[in-house]
Structures are given as C-alpha cells and as structure tokens.
Design a protein around this motif. Sequence first.
Motif, PDB file in Angstrom:
ATOM      1  N   SER A 119       0.843  -1.200   0.000  1.00  0.00           N
ATOM      2  CA  SER A 119       0.000   0.000   0.000  1.00  0.00           C
ATOM      3  C   SER A 119       0.879   1.251   0.000  1.00  0.00           C
ATOM      4  O   SER A 119       2.104   1.180   0.101  1.00  0.00           O
ATOM      5  CB  SER A 119      -0.906   0.009   1.228  1.00  0.00           C
ATOM      6  OG  SER A 119      -0.143   0.250   2.404  1.00  0.00           O
ATOM      7  N   ASN A 120       0.227   2.393  -0.101  1.00  0.00           N
ATOM      8  CA  ASN A 120       0.955   3.664  -0.088  1.00  0.00           C
ATOM      9  C   ASN A 120       1.072   4.242   1.314  1.00  0.00           C
ATOM     10  O   ASN A 120       1.516   5.393   1.483  1.00  0.00           O
ATOM     11  CB  ASN A 120       0.251   4.675  -1.008  1.00  0.00           C
ATOM     12  CG  ASN A 120       0.259   4.234  -2.459  1.00  0.00           C
ATOM     13  OD1 ASN A 120       1.247   3.671  -2.927  1.00  0.00           O
ATOM     14  ND2 ASN A 120      -0.840   4.486  -3.161  1.00  0.00           N
ATOM     15  N   LEU A 121       0.691   3.476   2.314  1.00  0.00           N
ATOM     16  CA  LEU A 121       0.717   3.973   3.689  1.00  0.00           C
ATOM     17  C   LEU A 121       2.123   3.918   4.269  1.00  0.00           C
ATOM     18  O   LEU A 121       2.889   2.997   3.968  1.00  0.00           O
ATOM     19  CB  LEU A 121      -0.226   3.136   4.561  1.00  0.00           C
ATOM     20  CG  LEU A 121      -1.703   3.086   4.145  1.00  0.00           C
ATOM     21  CD1 LEU A 121      -2.470   2.142   5.060  1.00  0.00           C
ATOM     22  CD2 LEU A 121      -2.315   4.475   4.154  1.00  0.00           C
ATOM     23  N   ASP A 122       2.452   4.912   5.109  1.00  0.00           N
ATOM     24  CA  ASP A 122       3.730   4.847   5.814  1.00  0.00           C
ATOM     25  C   ASP A 122       3.583   3.907   7.005  1.00  0.00           C
ATOM     26  O   ASP A 122       2.491   3.412   7.298  1.00  0.00           O
ATOM     27  CB  ASP A 122       4.203   6.236   6.254  1.00  0.00           C
ATOM     28  CG  ASP A 122       3.213   6.945   7.186  1.00  0.00           C
ATOM     29  OD1 ASP A 122       2.486   6.250   7.934  1.00  0.00           O
ATOM     30  OD2 ASP A 122       3.150   8.181   7.168  1.00  0.00           O
ATOM     31  N   LYS A 123       4.676   3.655   7.687  1.00  0.00           N
ATOM     32  CA  LYS A 123       4.687   2.652   8.759  1.00  0.00           C
ATOM     33  C   LYS A 123       3.677   2.973   9.852  1.00  0.00           C
ATOM     34  O   LYS A 123       2.961   2.090  10.337  1.00  0.00           O
ATOM     35  CB  LYS A 123       6.094   2.538   9.342  1.00  0.00           C
ATOM     36  CG  LYS A 123       6.247   1.407  10.340  1.00  0.00           C
ATOM     37  CD  LYS A 123       7.686   1.252  10.795  1.00  0.00           C
ATOM     38  CE  LYS A 123       7.820   0.103  11.780  1.00  0.00           C
ATOM     39  NZ  LYS A 123       9.237  -0.057  12.233  1.00  0.00           N
ATOM     40  N   LYS A 124       3.588   4.238  10.220  1.00  0.00           N
ATOM     41  CA  LYS A 124       2.671   4.637  11.294  1.00  0.00           C
ATOM     42  C   LYS A 124       1.214   4.431  10.858  1.00  0.00           C
ATOM     43  O   LYS A 124       0.385   3.935  11.636  1.00  0.00           O
ATOM     44  CB  LYS A 124       2.912   6.095  11.668  1.00  0.00           C
ATOM     45  CG  LYS A 124       2.087   6.576  12.846  1.00  0.00           C
ATOM     46  CD  LYS A 124       2.446   8.006  13.229  1.00  0.00           C
ATOM     47  CE  LYS A 124       1.612   8.475  14.420  1.00  0.00           C
ATOM     48  NZ  LYS A 124       1.967   9.874  14.795  1.00  0.00           N
ATOM     49  N   ALA A 125       0.903   4.807   9.613  1.00  0.00           N
ATOM     50  CA  ALA A 125      -0.466   4.659   9.109  1.00  0.00           C
ATOM     51  C   ALA A 125      -0.836   3.187   8.959  1.00  0.00           C
ATOM     52  O   ALA A 125      -1.976   2.789   9.215  1.00  0.00           O
ATOM     53  CB  ALA A 125      -0.610   5.384   7.776  1.00  0.00           C
ATOM     54  N   MET A 126       0.140   2.366   8.541  1.00  0.00           N
ATOM     55  CA  MET A 126      -0.103   0.923   8.432  1.00  0.00           C
ATOM     56  C   MET A 126      -0.436   0.338   9.793  1.00  0.00           C
ATOM     57  O   MET A 126      -1.354  -0.471   9.932  1.00  0.00           O
ATOM     58  CB  MET A 126       1.125   0.234   7.836  1.00  0.00           C
ATOM     59  CG  MET A 126       1.301   0.460   6.342  1.00  0.00           C
ATOM     60  SD  MET A 126       2.860  -0.219   5.710  1.00  0.00           S
ATOM     61  CE  MET A 126       2.675  -1.947   6.158  1.00  0.00           C
ATOM     62  N   GLN A 127       0.322   0.762  10.806  1.00  0.00           N
ATOM     63  CA  GLN A 127       0.090   0.278  12.167  1.00  0.00           C
ATOM     64  C   GLN A 127      -1.304   0.661  12.646  1.00  0.00           C
ATOM     65  O   GLN A 127      -2.031  -0.145  13.227  1.00  0.00           O
ATOM     66  CB  GLN A 127       1.158   0.877  13.104  1.00  0.00           C
ATOM     67  CG  GLN A 127       1.131   0.326  14.520  1.00  0.00           C
ATOM     68  CD  GLN A 127       1.998  -0.906  14.671  1.00  0.00           C
ATOM     69  OE1 GLN A 127       2.491  -1.453  13.684  1.00  0.00           O
ATOM     70  NE2 GLN A 127       2.198  -1.330  15.909  1.00  0.00           N
ATOM     71  N   ALA A 128      -1.688   1.907  12.361  1.00  0.00           N
ATOM     72  CA  ALA A 128      -2.999   2.391  12.798  1.00  0.00           C
ATOM     73  C   ALA A 128      -4.125   1.639  12.094  1.00  0.00           C
ATOM     74  O   ALA A 128      -5.131   1.275  12.710  1.00  0.00           O
ATOM     75  CB  ALA A 128      -3.110   3.891  12.521  1.00  0.00           C
ATOM     76  N   ALA A 165      -7.643  -5.899   4.745  1.00  0.00           N
ATOM     77  CA  ALA A 165      -6.630  -4.847   4.794  1.00  0.00           C
ATOM     78  C   ALA A 165      -6.688  -3.900   3.597  1.00  0.00           C
ATOM     79  O   ALA A 165      -6.458  -2.694   3.729  1.00  0.00           O
ATOM     80  CB  ALA A 165      -5.234  -5.458   4.909  1.00  0.00           C
ATOM     81  N   ASN A 166      -6.978  -4.416   2.418  1.00  0.00           N
ATOM     82  CA  ASN A 166      -6.991  -3.584   1.215  1.00  0.00           C
ATOM     83  C   ASN A 166      -8.396  -3.142   0.814  1.00  0.00           C
ATOM     84  O   ASN A 166      -8.651  -2.859  -0.364  1.00  0.00           O
ATOM     85  CB  ASN A 166      -6.313  -4.331   0.064  1.00  0.00           C
ATOM     86  CG  ASN A 166      -4.816  -4.468   0.283  1.00  0.00           C
ATOM     87  OD1 ASN A 166      -4.091  -3.481   0.317  1.00  0.00           O
ATOM     88  ND2 ASN A 166      -4.348  -5.708   0.461  1.00  0.00           N
TER      89      ASN A 166
END
Length: 356
Positions: A119-128, A165-166
């Motif tokens: 995905s295009n999410l950064d690590k913090k956004a992925m965690q959230a 998730a997607n």
Amino acid sequence: MAETIIQLDNVSVTFQQKKASVQAVKDVTIHIQKGDIYGIVGYSGAGKSTLVRVINLLQQPTSGRIQVGDDVLFDNGQEVISTKTLRQKRRKIGMIFQHFNLLYEQTVIQNVGFALKHSNLDKKAMQAKALKLLDMVDLADKADAYPAQLSGGQQQRVAIARALANDPEILISDEATSALDPKNTNQILDLLQRLNTQLGLTVVLITHEMDAVKRIANRVAVMDDGVVIEEGSLLDIFTNSKEPLTKEFVGAEKGSKAIAALEDAHLAQLQPDEIALQLIYFGESVSEPLVVTLYKNFNVEANIIYSNIDVLGETVVGTNFVVLKGTDDNRQKAIDFLKKANVVVKQIKAGDVDHG
C-alpha cells in the motif's frame, strides 16, 4: 435494481492428467449481486473451491466468461485483462480459508500489517489501520500476541482482518469454519454477516455445512460433480427444493430417514376422508394456531405427524406434515383458509415426501 458484482457465464475448468482429463467445473453460470451473502454448498469434490478460484483467476478456466464489477477478466478462452489491472482487482477480493495461513513467527498486528506492505501507507499509518482492523474483528487487545497464543476462532478473526486490509469489495470464505467448533463457527459466521452489513461487503461462502448457509446466506447454489444443480433464494432452496441432493442437504438436519419412515407409514393408511399435506409457514404465521383453528371453523381434524421450526437468515420458517380428516368440501375450505393465511400447502402421497 441490484448491481451484479460477479458474473460467471458458462464457466468450465478441466484439469489435464497423464492419461485422462478431469472436468472439475462444468458449464456453470452464476450471477452474484453486490451485498449478497452467496452460499455455494456441496460435498467434498463437488467443484466449489475450484469454481470460486476462477473469480480472481487464481484458477484459469478452460472456457466461459468472467466479469467482476465493470471488468471482464476472461472471455473466449483467454485472459482479457492486463496483469496490472488483475493485480489491482485481486486486492479488492479478500480470501479466507479453512487453514488460517498466518505467519506464526510474527505478532497478530504484524500479520495484518503484512497485507498492507504494497500500500501507499507509511509505517505509522499501516500500524494504525492494522489496529483498526483488529478492533473491527474484536481482537485489538491481542495485537501483540502471537498466533499460537490464540484459539482457532481468534486465529480466523486475524485472517479475516488481514483479508480486509486492502478494503475489498468481495470476501471469499472457502470452508473457513470447517476446522472450528460450533461456538466459534457461529461467531465467525455472525462476524461475516456483520461485515456484510457494515461494510457493504459481498460474501461468497463456500461450505459443505448447510447450517452455515442457513445462518447467514440470502442466496444459495448447490453443486454436485462440477455442476450447479439448483440455485435460488435461501427460502426457496429450503422450502421448495427440487433436486434429491438438495433435499438431502436440507433434510439432513431433520433426521429425514426416520421422518420418511414415519410419514410413509401414515400415508399408506389414509382413509377416503383423509388427505396428507405439507404446510410451510413464514414469519408471523409460525406463531398462529392455524391448525387448531381448522377443527373449530371447518370441522376438520388435523393429525400432526411432524413439526419443525427453522430460522433461515432472519426469517422463521415452520414446517408441518399433517393428515386432515373431514368431508371433501370442508377439507377444501380448510386448505383455502390456510392459503389465505400465507401458508404454503402441498399435498403429499406415500413415496413422494418433500423434506424441503
């Protein structure tokens, strides 16, 4: 009018072996509407799993046409979608299986996050997002646990969170409750139903367990030897099935052999002033004392041979086998009364008992 999200038209799948070919799916046509919980039921080897794997071309069909949403994936014997578009399409089709396929050396939240790595999410956004998904399946408090520390039902919930998730439009459940005990099975089915309602998720439920279909599906297809032998609404399949295998599935929960023996014993001894009927009640009619009313209003005695109540989705359905005793005229008046009360009335004779 409902929007069709999955169209399988005349789909066949043939596997080539050394000395022979095996046709696993034979000329199947199924259209699934957006928001359906669509149950595909059949015994092991019926072709259910092979059929659903063609939806995202994890299994190449031999012939037929496949359309998902606005995109035609396969037609005239070949893929008609680019590799890039197919990859994007697959992300919108989540899948869960009998075996959870989790990464046991990673934590629960890492398992869910793994599906977000492209995905295009950064690590913090992925965690959230992973934590939000775990909360959706009631496992936020297990985020830092490892799969081995969870029950089977909890592990399947992790697999569901990962499949979401997607942000898929479709979720395919391939025998996802087969390895679970009845309590966990019902919890997973209820979760799928909740996700269907909350997210507008279209669920394709592959199972050999009619109880699972009965609990949450709104439409059902019955497969046997690669062929869809019967398809319809949940109520229609349960109350008006035509094929012997469908009746076997539907009647299995009622001890159909014992019931048939009991019914046939009564049917073989019918007197000239008696008639045997199957009565099917829906919704509010189930609680009405209709059979008792027949004697009072029409001087017709009703001998109840067998009675059963099922809950199909959110609809209560009652089934009675009765023998009505009275004059021809009074029996007909009683039958007309029942039909006006929205009861389905079927006359039955020895040897042709309908267990639907």
